[in-house]
Design a protein around this motif. Sequence first.
Motif, PDB file in Angstrom:
ATOM      1  N   ARG A   1      -1.684   0.416 -10.367  1.00  0.00           N
ATOM      2  CA  ARG A   1      -0.527   0.740  -9.533  1.00  0.00           C
ATOM      3  C   ARG A   1      -0.249  -0.372  -8.534  1.00  0.00           C
ATOM      4  O   ARG A   1       0.900  -0.770  -8.320  1.00  0.00           O
ATOM      5  N   VAL A   2      -1.313  -0.877  -7.918  1.00  0.00           N
ATOM      6  CA  VAL A   2      -1.162  -1.959  -6.945  1.00  0.00           C
ATOM      7  C   VAL A   2      -0.602  -3.212  -7.610  1.00  0.00           C
ATOM      8  O   VAL A   2       0.328  -3.846  -7.108  1.00  0.00           O
ATOM      9  N   LEU A   3      -1.163  -3.568  -8.765  1.00  0.00           N
ATOM     10  CA  LEU A   3      -0.707  -4.764  -9.476  1.00  0.00           C
ATOM     11  C   LEU A   3       0.745  -4.635  -9.913  1.00  0.00           C
ATOM     12  O   LEU A   3       1.506  -5.607  -9.902  1.00  0.00           O
ATOM     13  N   GLN A   4       1.155  -3.409 -10.288  1.00  0.00           N
ATOM     14  CA  GLN A   4       2.534  -3.180 -10.704  1.00  0.00           C
ATOM     15  C   GLN A   4       3.499  -3.374  -9.532  1.00  0.00           C
ATOM     16  O   GLN A   4       4.543  -4.015  -9.666  1.00  0.00           O
ATOM     17  N   VAL A   5       3.126  -2.842  -8.361  1.00  0.00           N
ATOM     18  CA  VAL A   5       3.970  -3.009  -7.175  1.00  0.00           C
ATOM     19  C   VAL A   5       4.050  -4.480  -6.771  1.00  0.00           C
ATOM     20  O   VAL A   5       5.123  -4.979  -6.432  1.00  0.00           O
ATOM     21  N   ILE A   6       2.905  -5.172  -6.813  1.00  0.00           N
ATOM     22  CA  ILE A   6       2.883  -6.604  -6.468  1.00  0.00           C
ATOM     23  C   ILE A   6       3.843  -7.384  -7.356  1.00  0.00           C
ATOM     24  O   ILE A   6       4.588  -8.258  -6.884  1.00  0.00           O
ATOM     25  N   GLU A   7       3.859  -7.051  -8.645  1.00  0.00           N
ATOM     26  CA  GLU A   7       4.749  -7.740  -9.583  1.00  0.00           C
ATOM     27  C   GLU A   7       6.206  -7.370  -9.338  1.00  0.00           C
ATOM     28  O   GLU A   7       7.085  -8.243  -9.371  1.00  0.00           O
ATOM     29  N   GLU A   8       6.469  -6.088  -9.070  1.00  0.00           N
ATOM     30  CA  GLU A   8       7.848  -5.620  -8.881  1.00  0.00           C
ATOM     31  C   GLU A   8       8.503  -6.259  -7.662  1.00  0.00           C
ATOM     32  O   GLU A   8       9.674  -6.644  -7.704  1.00  0.00           O
ATOM     33  N   ILE A   9       7.769  -6.365  -6.570  1.00  0.00           N
ATOM     34  CA  ILE A   9       8.368  -6.884  -5.332  1.00  0.00           C
ATOM     35  C   ILE A   9       8.031  -8.356  -5.093  1.00  0.00           C
ATOM     36  O   ILE A   9       8.384  -8.923  -4.060  1.00  0.00           O
ATOM     37  N   ASN A  10       7.330  -8.942  -6.064  1.00  0.00           N
ATOM     38  CA  ASN A  10       6.966 -10.363  -5.984  1.00  0.00           C
ATOM     39  C   ASN A  10       6.214 -10.669  -4.692  1.00  0.00           C
ATOM     40  O   ASN A  10       6.528 -11.622  -3.964  1.00  0.00           O
TER      41      ASN A  10
ATOM     42  N   ALA B   1       0.830  -1.212   0.000  1.00  0.00           N
ATOM     43  CA  ALA B   1       0.000   0.000   0.000  1.00  0.00           C
ATOM     44  C   ALA B   1       0.855   1.249   0.000  1.00  0.00           C
ATOM     45  O   ALA B   1       0.579   2.231  -0.725  1.00  0.00           O
ATOM     46  N   ARG B   2       1.931   1.271   0.808  1.00  0.00           N
ATOM     47  CA  ARG B   2       2.811   2.447   0.875  1.00  0.00           C
ATOM     48  C   ARG B   2       3.480   2.710  -0.459  1.00  0.00           C
ATOM     49  O   ARG B   2       3.507   3.840  -0.943  1.00  0.00           O
ATOM     50  N   LYS B   3       4.014   1.655  -1.074  1.00  0.00           N
ATOM     51  CA  LYS B   3       4.713   1.812  -2.345  1.00  0.00           C
ATOM     52  C   LYS B   3       3.765   2.228  -3.476  1.00  0.00           C
ATOM     53  O   LYS B   3       4.156   2.939  -4.407  1.00  0.00           O
ATOM     54  N   ALA B   4       2.499   1.771  -3.401  1.00  0.00           N
ATOM     55  CA  ALA B   4       1.535   2.101  -4.454  1.00  0.00           C
ATOM     56  C   ALA B   4       0.813   3.416  -4.182  1.00  0.00           C
ATOM     57  O   ALA B   4       0.090   3.916  -5.049  1.00  0.00           O
ATOM     58  N   GLY B   5       0.999   3.949  -2.975  1.00  0.00           N
ATOM     59  CA  GLY B   5       0.352   5.211  -2.634  1.00  0.00           C
ATOM     60  C   GLY B   5      -1.142   5.085  -2.443  1.00  0.00           C
ATOM     61  O   GLY B   5      -1.908   6.005  -2.759  1.00  0.00           O
ATOM     62  N   VAL B   6      -1.563   3.952  -1.922  1.00  0.00           N
ATOM     63  CA  VAL B   6      -2.985   3.726  -1.676  1.00  0.00           C
ATOM     64  C   VAL B   6      -3.156   3.196  -0.249  1.00  0.00           C
ATOM     65  O   VAL B   6      -2.177   2.931   0.455  1.00  0.00           O
ATOM     66  N   SER B   7      -4.394   3.006   0.163  1.00  0.00           N
ATOM     67  CA  SER B   7      -4.663   2.465   1.493  1.00  0.00           C
ATOM     68  C   SER B   7      -4.560   0.941   1.481  1.00  0.00           C
ATOM     69  O   SER B   7      -4.738   0.308   0.427  1.00  0.00           O
ATOM     70  N   PRO B   8      -4.270   0.337   2.654  1.00  0.00           N
ATOM     71  CA  PRO B   8      -4.232  -1.133   2.733  1.00  0.00           C
ATOM     72  C   PRO B   8      -5.550  -1.777   2.302  1.00  0.00           C
ATOM     73  O   PRO B   8      -5.542  -2.855   1.703  1.00  0.00           O
ATOM     74  N   SER B   9      -6.676  -1.084   2.576  1.00  0.00           N
ATOM     75  CA  SER B   9      -7.969  -1.655   2.176  1.00  0.00           C
ATOM     76  C   SER B   9      -8.101  -1.715   0.660  1.00  0.00           C
ATOM     77  O   SER B   9      -8.720  -2.631   0.115  1.00  0.00           O
TER      78      SER B   9
ATOM     79  N   VAL C   1      -5.550  -2.200  -1.428  1.00  0.00           N
ATOM     80  CA  VAL C   1      -4.738  -3.361  -1.824  1.00  0.00           C
ATOM     81  C   VAL C   1      -5.533  -4.647  -1.609  1.00  0.00           C
ATOM     82  O   VAL C   1      -5.543  -5.538  -2.466  1.00  0.00           O
ATOM     83  N   SER C   2      -6.221  -4.726  -0.479  1.00  0.00           N
ATOM     84  CA  SER C   2      -7.024  -5.911  -0.174  1.00  0.00           C
ATOM     85  C   SER C   2      -8.113  -6.110  -1.220  1.00  0.00           C
ATOM     86  O   SER C   2      -8.356  -7.236  -1.666  1.00  0.00           O
ATOM     87  N   ARG C   3      -8.756  -5.029  -1.619  1.00  0.00           N
ATOM     88  CA  ARG C   3      -9.827  -5.148  -2.624  1.00  0.00           C
ATOM     89  C   ARG C   3      -9.273  -5.591  -3.968  1.00  0.00           C
ATOM     90  O   ARG C   3      -9.906  -6.361  -4.693  1.00  0.00           O
ATOM     91  N   VAL C   4      -8.085  -5.113  -4.325  1.00  0.00           N
ATOM     92  CA  VAL C   4      -7.462  -5.521  -5.589  1.00  0.00           C
ATOM     93  C   VAL C   4      -7.135  -7.016  -5.558  1.00  0.00           C
ATOM     94  O   VAL C   4      -7.421  -7.748  -6.507  1.00  0.00           O
ATOM     95  N   ILE C   5      -6.538  -7.473  -4.452  1.00  0.00           N
ATOM     96  CA  ILE C   5      -6.162  -8.887  -4.326  1.00  0.00           C
ATOM     97  C   ILE C   5      -7.387  -9.785  -4.417  1.00  0.00           C
ATOM     98  O   ILE C   5      -7.334 -10.876  -4.998  1.00  0.00           O
TER      99      ILE C   5
ATOM    100  N   PRO D   1     -14.873  -5.439  -7.471  1.00  0.00           N
ATOM    101  CA  PRO D   1     -15.182  -4.684  -8.702  1.00  0.00           C
ATOM    102  C   PRO D   1     -15.073  -3.167  -8.552  1.00  0.00           C
ATOM    103  O   PRO D   1     -14.812  -2.467  -9.535  1.00  0.00           O
ATOM    104  N   TYR D   2     -15.274  -2.657  -7.366  1.00  0.00           N
ATOM    105  CA  TYR D   2     -15.338  -1.203  -7.191  1.00  0.00           C
ATOM    106  C   TYR D   2     -13.994  -0.639  -6.744  1.00  0.00           C
ATOM    107  O   TYR D   2     -13.818  -0.153  -5.627  1.00  0.00           O
ATOM    108  N   VAL D   3     -13.019  -0.702  -7.644  1.00  0.00           N
ATOM    109  CA  VAL D   3     -11.700  -0.127  -7.414  1.00  0.00           C
ATOM    110  C   VAL D   3     -11.325   0.706  -8.624  1.00  0.00           C
ATOM    111  O   VAL D   3     -11.465   0.271  -9.765  1.00  0.00           O
ATOM    112  N   ASN D   4     -10.851   1.920  -8.366  1.00  0.00           N
ATOM    113  CA  ASN D   4     -10.400   2.803  -9.448  1.00  0.00           C
ATOM    114  C   ASN D   4      -9.357   2.080 -10.291  1.00  0.00           C
ATOM    115  O   ASN D   4      -8.415   1.492  -9.764  1.00  0.00           O
ATOM    116  N   GLU D   5      -9.524   2.134 -11.615  1.00  0.00           N
ATOM    117  CA  GLU D   5      -8.671   1.360 -12.516  1.00  0.00           C
ATOM    118  C   GLU D   5      -7.203   1.782 -12.409  1.00  0.00           C
ATOM    119  O   GLU D   5      -6.297   0.951 -12.452  1.00  0.00           O
TER     120      GLU D   5
END
Length: 321
Positions: A35-44, A8-16, A18-22, A26-30
């Motif tokens: 951004r969240v998916l990119q960070v997840i991929e970068e840090i594995n 969440a910190r690296k993506a600049g979003v709230s932990p909630s 990140v949880s919704r993306v994982i 459906p109701y998450v800003n594209e």
Amino acid sequence: MTNLKEVARKAGVSPSTVSRVINNHPYVNEEKRNRVLQVIEEINYIPNINAIHLKKGKTNLIGVVIPFSNHPYFSQLIQGISEEAIKLNKKIVLFQTSYDNDQEIDALEMLKLKQLDALIICSRNISLNIIEQYVEYGPISIFEDITHSKLRTTYIDHYKAFYTALNHLYEHGHRNISCAINRKNSTSSLLRIAAYKDFCKEKSLTFNKKMIYENYVLLEDGYILAKDLNKSPTPPSAIIVSGDNTAAGLLLSINNDAKEHLSIIGFENHKISEMLNLTTIEIPLINIGKSLFNQLYDNNITHHFFETKLIKRNSVKNINC
């Protein structure tokens, strides 16, 4: 180890978020989702599945308690259960217990700890009172005829099935009939022994406990059973074996002369009984497995009964009374 807050910190979003993306909410800003998916991929980043399951309140895991897996009786039940589980995208967790009480309780404890969504008990050693204490933690179905129970049950009439086999032998002239079972004190064996006692009484035959052979379950046990029958001072003219595997092992272990003088009936109607022309009692185990699984998702406590059927083949011979 990277955690959800770090993502969440690296993506600049709230932990909630990140949880919704994982969890594919459906109701998450594209733009935030990307951004969240990119960070997840970068840090594995690998989500904590147990934590996700705990939050959702379900694991999609169904426990199945069996005493052992190297027997067609239980493998057919597992096949039926698995076929239905795949349809609902559920995974099966097998507990091979060897009828050990602690192993059976371990399965129940996993249900209590929310590591399983539900539990199927194909055969048991622990008391029903213990099992019923765990119903509040999730649905439990069991392959057993239990009246007035909190458990979902699928069952057959073991008494009737055994009585049918006995009567078939009697109609072919047999009066000296033995039976071979696995555990003498199991629910199914008690019903079969009751049928045997009642049958002897009705037909005015002598009931002899020594005619009940115990602890035979595998194919190789049929060889041991053949030797035990030979030791009898009054060998039976017919025997009912509560499993096609052992019945097949018995049939394969005796010589041609013995086959002419010993009639055999098995149980299950497994493929091996068809190959050996073995008379047997058909138990629809695959459909029973399907029922045990689907009952877990019934809104109410249900009880499903399945009929058995005598399959007549060549292992029962006529004799003179």
